[in-house]
Design a protein around this motif. Sequence first.
Motif, PDB file in Angstrom:
ATOM      1  N   GLY A 266      45.851  38.216  46.511  1.00  0.00           N
ATOM      2  CA  GLY A 266      45.683  39.667  46.490  1.00  0.00           C
ATOM      3  C   GLY A 266      45.729  40.225  45.084  1.00  0.00           C
ATOM      4  O   GLY A 266      44.951  41.113  44.718  1.00  0.00           O
TER       5      GLY A 266
ATOM      6  N   GLN B 142      42.673  41.942  42.699  1.00  0.00           N
ATOM      7  CA  GLN B 142      42.860  43.237  42.039  1.00  0.00           C
ATOM      8  C   GLN B 142      42.693  43.156  40.524  1.00  0.00           C
ATOM      9  O   GLN B 142      42.757  44.164  39.830  1.00  0.00           O
ATOM     10  CB  GLN B 142      44.256  43.783  42.363  1.00  0.00           C
TER      11      GLN B 142
ATOM     12  N   GLU C 117      48.095  42.537  47.636  1.00  0.00           N
ATOM     13  CA  GLU C 117      47.688  42.910  46.283  1.00  0.00           C
ATOM     14  C   GLU C 117      48.869  43.411  45.453  1.00  0.00           C
ATOM     15  O   GLU C 117      48.847  43.365  44.218  1.00  0.00           O
ATOM     16  CB  GLU C 117      46.593  43.975  46.312  1.00  0.00           C
TER      17      GLU C 117
END
Length: 320
Positions: free
Chosen positions: A216, A220, A289
């Motif tokens: 995650g 990002q 994330e």
Amino acid sequence: MMGRVLTFFDPLVRLLLVAIVAASLLPVSGQGAVIARIVSDVAIFLLFLLNGLRLPRSKVFTGLRHLRFLLPLIVFVFGVMGLVGWFVSARADGLLPASVALGFLFLGVLPSTVQSATAYTSLAGGNVANSVVAAAVLNILGVFISAPIIALVVSGGVAGLDLGTLERIGMILLLPFLLGQMLQGWLGPLVADRKRLFSLMDRFAIAIAVYVAFSGAVVQGLWTFISLGEWLVLLGLVGLMLAVGFIGAWALGGALGLLRADRISFLFAGAQKSIAMGAPLAAVLFAPEVAGLILLPVLIYHLVQLIISAPLASRFTRQG
């Protein structure tokens, strides 16, 4: 020599490095990330079920009687280190991305390691029995202390903590542990007879949680939006927390007048932080994330604490 071997060839360390590299090169995203998080949740459920099955209740009750050793250790691990983590997190805000800065508070309130703290205590000639019991009690308390502290301190906008998250903590962490304790008399011997198999399951569950969290973060833009200067700040602040952990635990053990063997046990149990608790807890508390970024200080701390502990244990052995 044995300490160095333990540090660099520890199976969990190798798996964590593999998980980080795999997440960096092949991160899961979209529908794959949803499936991966379900797999991670199932693995964490099994991890805490196994913890409940193999932790004898007698050890917990025995540990609770070592109050002169245990109570100051609990205060140091969750209170002192938690306050240091909160202070560092507040000072890091603006110097580091918000989720990375939050990771220092998360690091501060984590319980001690189990395997490595006990192993280094043994290598250093410390009180292994105290170390085993302390690690067990601290990790049980960690489920009840670490998550609520984070839930109380962190704003919902950053971490996404709400009633649903607390329900996940109950369903994925507390419920399986309590089930394990209830089924201990029936399934406990099965787990005890297959230590190697279930130890592998433990490590893979932790590695899966780290892989999903880092995937995650990589999606990002983990490796692009943290600058070289921020990495240096991150390493410096982790170094500060390591110094407080190791020097503080050793100093407090001396101030309490503990015997040398007990003081060594207090040092490793007080200074080390558990990725085995940190990775699953982050996976349950935070979206992937966010979880990967929050775990950065914990992962760095975990790896460096092993490197520090090896020569320390060797030195204690020579002095003993």
